[in-house]
Design a protein around this motif. Structure first.
Motif, PDB file in Angstrom:
ATOM      1  N   ASN A 171       0.831  -1.201   0.000  1.00 20.73           N
ATOM      2  CA  ASN A 171       0.000   0.000   0.000  1.00 20.73           C
ATOM      3  C   ASN A 171       0.869   1.257   0.000  1.00 20.73           C
ATOM      4  OD1 ASN A 171      -2.283  -1.728   0.358  1.00 20.73           O
ATOM      5  ND2 ASN A 171      -1.779  -1.835   2.520  1.00 20.73           N
ATOM      6  N   ASN A 172       0.386   2.310  -0.660  1.00 26.43           N
ATOM      7  CA  ASN A 172       1.134   3.567  -0.755  1.00 26.43           C
ATOM      8  C   ASN A 172       0.224   4.743  -0.458  1.00 26.43           C
ATOM      9  OD1 ASN A 172       3.930   2.850  -2.053  1.00 26.43           O
ATOM     10  ND2 ASN A 172       2.393   1.572  -3.032  1.00 26.43           N
ATOM     11  N   GLY A 173       0.407   5.343   0.704  1.00 25.99           N
ATOM     12  CA  GLY A 173      -0.367   6.509   1.085  1.00 25.99           C
ATOM     13  C   GLY A 173      -1.555   6.169   1.968  1.00 25.99           C
ATOM     14  N   LYS A 174      -1.976   7.174   2.699  1.00 27.91           N
ATOM     15  CA  LYS A 174      -3.057   7.016   3.673  1.00 27.91           C
ATOM     16  C   LYS A 174      -4.359   6.527   3.043  1.00 27.91           C
ATOM     17  CE  LYS A 174      -4.528   9.451   7.782  1.00 27.91           C
ATOM     18  NZ  LYS A 174      -4.402  10.698   8.539  1.00 27.91           N
ATOM     19  N   ALA A 175      -4.714   7.050   1.878  1.00 29.45           N
ATOM     20  CA  ALA A 175      -5.952   6.649   1.213  1.00 29.45           C
ATOM     21  C   ALA A 175      -5.918   5.186   0.789  1.00 29.45           C
ATOM     22  CB  ALA A 175      -6.222   7.535   0.002  1.00 29.45           C
ATOM     23  N   ALA A 176      -4.709   4.621   0.645  1.00 30.77           N
ATOM     24  CA  ALA A 176      -4.544   3.206   0.284  1.00 30.77           C
ATOM     25  C   ALA A 176      -4.419   2.330   1.527  1.00 30.77           C
ATOM     26  CB  ALA A 176      -3.322   3.034  -0.605  1.00 30.77           C
ATOM     27  N   LYS A 177      -4.651   2.924   2.694  1.00 26.84           N
ATOM     28  CA  LYS A 177      -4.583   2.200   3.978  1.00 26.84           C
ATOM     29  C   LYS A 177      -3.156   1.824   4.374  1.00 26.84           C
ATOM     30  CE  LYS A 177      -9.041   2.322   4.369  1.00 26.84           C
ATOM     31  NZ  LYS A 177      -9.563   3.562   4.870  1.00 26.84           N
ATOM     32  N   GLN A 178      -2.170   2.630   3.947  1.00 31.29           N
ATOM     33  CA  GLN A 178      -0.798   2.437   4.419  1.00 31.29           C
ATOM     34  C   GLN A 178      -0.744   3.010   5.825  1.00 31.29           C
ATOM     35  OE1 GLN A 178       2.273   4.616   2.326  1.00 31.29           O
ATOM     36  NE2 GLN A 178       3.896   3.320   3.144  1.00 31.29           N
ATOM     37  N   ILE A 179      -0.581   2.148   6.806  1.00 32.28           N
ATOM     38  CA  ILE A 179      -0.610   2.565   8.208  1.00 32.28           C
ATOM     39  C   ILE A 179       0.744   3.123   8.641  1.00 32.28           C
ATOM     40  CG2 ILE A 179      -0.937   1.758  10.581  1.00 32.28           C
ATOM     41  CD1 ILE A 179      -2.926  -0.330   9.323  1.00 32.28           C
TER      42      ILE A 179
END
Length: 134
Positions: free
Chosen positions: A85-93
């Motif tokens: 995942n890459n970035g907050k919108a992609a659920k990268q925690i």
């Protein structure tokens, strides 16, 4: 605020390492989707995979087959899923590039959202088993 994964890499935070080389580490996820859920991480901090040079992305992903085979062997999993995942919108925690290797079991089904907190003693035992299998 510091990076949790950088702290694990530096040894400032507990991480149950299953693999390490000069540029990468792999360790068990503290909040696994299933037993053996692991993360493959570059030691150098990059927030997103698009911040990395293509050859470094290739090196990172080239570790997945070897580590996944050991996880499958050690957990007796039937299959595995990969996630990145890459970035907050992609659920990268955690904002540090990492690849999830998630073991899958025929008798459990495939669930993406259920996570449990693992006991450190269980993680330590499993990490040793996987390390010995690599």
């Amino acid at each position: 605020m510091g990076c949790i994964f950088c702290d694990i890499i530096k040894g400032d935070r507990l991480g149950h390492l299953i693999y390490e080389d000069d540029e990468h580490v792999a360790f068990l996820d503290k909040y696994p989707i299933d037993v053996g859920h692991s993360l493959v991480v570059p030691k150098r901090h990059y927030e997103r995979i698009t911040d990395m040079e293509p050859e470094n992305v290739g090196k990172l992903f080239s570790l997945v087959p070897k580590i996944a085979r050991s996880i499958l062997h050690s957990t007796k999993a039937d299959a595995f899923s990969l996630a990145q995942n890459n970035g907050k919108a992609a659920k990268q925690i955690v904002p540090h590039v990492h690849i999830h290797i998630i073991p899958r079991f025929n008798d459990k089904g495939t669930i993406w959202t259920k996570r449990e907190i693992s006991k450190d003693s269980d993680l330590a035992e499993l990490a040793e088993k996987i390390r010995n299998s690599i």
